[in-house]
Design an enzyme around this catalytic site. Structure first.
Site, mmCIF file in Angstrom:
data_model
loop_
_atom_site.group_PDB
_atom_site.id
_atom_site.type_symbol
_atom_site.label_atom_id
_atom_site.label_comp_id
_atom_site.label_asym_id
_atom_site.label_seq_id
_atom_site.Cartn_x
_atom_site.Cartn_y
_atom_site.Cartn_z
ATOM 1 N N GLU A 151 2.378 18.280 2.109
ATOM 2 C CA GLU A 151 3.579 17.177 1.518
ATOM 3 C C GLU A 151 3.759 17.695 -0.397
ATOM 4 O O GLU A 151 4.848 17.600 -0.513
ATOM 5 C CB GLU A 151 3.363 15.967 1.737
ATOM 6 C CG GLU A 151 4.235 15.067 1.221
ATOM 7 C CD GLU A 151 3.956 13.563 1.668
ATOM 8 O OE1 GLU A 151 4.312 12.519 1.064
ATOM 9 O OE2 GLU A 151 3.124 13.147 2.745
ATOM 10 N N GLN A 203 21.732 26.365 -32.233
ATOM 11 C CA GLN A 203 20.569 26.923 -32.015
ATOM 12 C C GLN A 203 19.375 25.861 -31.229
ATOM 13 O O GLN A 203 18.637 26.168 -30.488
ATOM 14 C CB GLN A 203 19.735 27.094 -33.441
ATOM 15 C CG GLN A 203 18.431 27.503 -33.224
ATOM 16 C CD GLN A 203 17.880 27.946 -34.720
ATOM 17 O OE1 GLN A 203 17.598 27.099 -35.300
ATOM 18 N NE2 GLN A 203 17.721 29.232 -34.861
ATOM 19 N N GLN A 250 21.787 15.179 -20.516
ATOM 20 C CA GLN A 250 22.363 14.972 -21.895
ATOM 21 C C GLN A 250 23.402 16.066 -22.612
ATOM 22 O O GLN A 250 24.363 15.826 -22.967
ATOM 23 C CB GLN A 250 21.165 14.808 -22.709
ATOM 24 C CG GLN A 250 21.366 14.471 -24.226
ATOM 25 C CD GLN A 250 21.936 13.153 -24.612
ATOM 26 O OE1 GLN A 250 21.469 12.314 -23.625
ATOM 27 N NE2 GLN A 250 22.346 12.919 -25.652
ATOM 28 N N THR A 263 11.090 7.303 5.198
ATOM 29 C CA THR A 263 12.178 8.560 5.246
ATOM 30 C C THR A 263 12.632 8.855 6.552
ATOM 31 O O THR A 263 11.429 9.054 7.360
ATOM 32 C CB THR A 263 12.039 9.506 4.296
ATOM 33 O OG1 THR A 263 11.637 9.274 2.916
ATOM 34 C CG2 THR A 263 13.080 10.633 4.328
ATOM 35 N N ALA A 306 0.915 -1.241 0.157
ATOM 36 C CA ALA A 306 -0.124 0.171 -0.090
ATOM 37 C C ALA A 306 0.888 1.300 -0.028
ATOM 38 O O ALA A 306 1.740 1.654 1.130
ATOM 39 C CB ALA A 306 -1.016 0.141 1.239
ATOM 40 N N GLY A 307 0.957 2.085 -1.139
ATOM 41 C CA GLY A 307 1.680 3.313 -1.242
ATOM 42 C C GLY A 307 0.522 4.297 -1.381
ATOM 43 O O GLY A 307 0.309 4.795 -0.454
#
Length: 377
Positions: free
Chosen positions: A242, A279, A336, A160, A132-133
């Site tokens: 949150e 560009q 990148q 956390t 369950a998240g």
């Protein structure tokens, strides 16, 4: 980037946080990533500076601040390139602590909140479980009444501050209905309560993350946080704070990545010119900056709406989905443009790339957020 919502006092707070980060965080963040935690004395110094309780009541060491001030703090904090530090603080201030602030009794606040704002007790919130998240109502941890006490059993996952916290706010089922849950205060060291294991993550390396085990954890009825059976609604309310904080984190990462990349492409030579002379690179960065600024404006509007007492669950859900996806696009594009250097572990852009990924997952996955938006049309 100034905006119409902030005041000179907000900007002073932003400068105070920036000085703290420059002095206390950036020189040491790499070592904290190796150690897998933020030192407690750093968090205590934040508390001493008045930075760990801005939204809480003044009589408990807080700043009596509103949602806009809290957003300024979260955004300023997110100018650090060490997201493990950022999330360690924001879980304490914006994700765990608000449960005590909103729902705690006078006795609970007197006992704990002074220590929370001072950084003497670090807080964590235990909602997510292996099964369950984002579906909070799906938790399976239970709490049953036994005389004057409650007995908790279950497992929490991806918590956390879970390893090193002192104070945990735990959600548990207390009835047969899907939404019948209650929040409880559990202190570290309570018999039956343990860290099952510390979890290794791709990013947020200086943030400790844990599996928590509750094996017949017996706590007194005085440790019920808020109204019995109403914990689901408390969790939903705190999600708004949150998710705005996580949006601030995402916007901060976008801003940092763009600044780092603009500096890099202006000096990096390729094919007889700088990358900035290409560009396509100039235009791509310009568009990403425009979208970041637009997201930032929406974020401040959401925080301002909170100060007006408006119901903005739909807007905050939009904000969380938008910024969680945007930060991944911005940071990956910036990486990148750094070429091979963007894949080297010691570089800030590589760290931002690792740390950004979870912002489309944690605190409500993008897909769940979009469903929250859609069902309110």
């Amino acid at each position: 980037m100034d905006n119409i919502y902030t005041t000179p006092e907000h900007e002073l707070l932003r400068e105070q946080v920036a000085r703290f980060i420059a002095r206390e965080v950036e020189p040491h963040g790499a070592a904290w990533e190796e150690a897998g935690r933020v030192p407690r004395d750093v968090l205590r110094r934040m508390g001493q500076a008045g930075l760990l309780g801005l939204m809480y009541e003044g009589r408990y060491g807080g700043g009596d601040a509103d949602a806009l001030t809290n957003l300024v703090f979260a955004e300023a904090l997110s100018q650090s390139t060490f997201a493990g530090f950022i999330i360690t603080v924001l879980v304490h201030t914006d994700m765990a602590g608000p449960h005590l602030h909103h729902a705690g009794s006078a006795a609970q606040k007197e006992k704990y909140l002074h220590k929370v704002t001072a950084g003497e007790m670090i807080a964590a919130v235990g909602i997510t479980e292996p099964g369950a998240g984002s579906d909070v109502a799906g938790i399976r941890t239970t709490a049953r009444r036994d005389g004057a006490d409650w007995v908790l059993n279950g497992t929490k996952m991806f918590i956390t501050n879970g390893v090193h916290a002192d104070l945990y706010f735990i959600a548990a089922k207390t009835g047969a209905g899907r939404h019948d849950m209650t929040m409880f205060v559990v202190e570290k060291g309570t018999p039956g309560f343990s860290v099952g294991r510390a979890l290794k993550k791709t990013g947020w390396l200086s943030s400790d993350t844990a599996e928590l085990v509750l094996d017949n954890v017996r706590i007194p009825a005085a440790n019920v946080l808020g109204e019995e059976g109403k914990g689901f609604y408390s969790v939903m309310k705190n999600f708004q704070t949150e998710r705005i904080a996580l949006a601030a984190m995402a916007v901060g990462h976008c801003t940092q990545a763009l600044q780092l990349t603009l500096g890099y492409v202006r000096q990096r030579q390729a094919f007889g010119a700088t990358l900035w002379d290409q560009q396509t690179i100039r235009q791509r960065l310009s568009m990403l900056d425009a979208r970041t600024r637009a997201a930032r404006s929406f974020m401040y509007h959401c925080a301002w709406s909170v100060t007006q007492g408006r119901d903005i669950v739909q807007e905050v859900s939009m904000l969380k989905a938008l910024t969680g996806e945007l930060v991944n696009e911005v940071v990956q594009t910036c990486q990148q443009f750094h070429g091979g250097m963007g894949y080297i572990r010691e570089t800030a852009i590589e760290r931002l790339w690792r740390d950004a990924r979870v912002l489309a997952i944690g605190g409500g996955a993008t897909e769940v957020m979009l469903e929250e938006v859609a069902k309110r049309y």
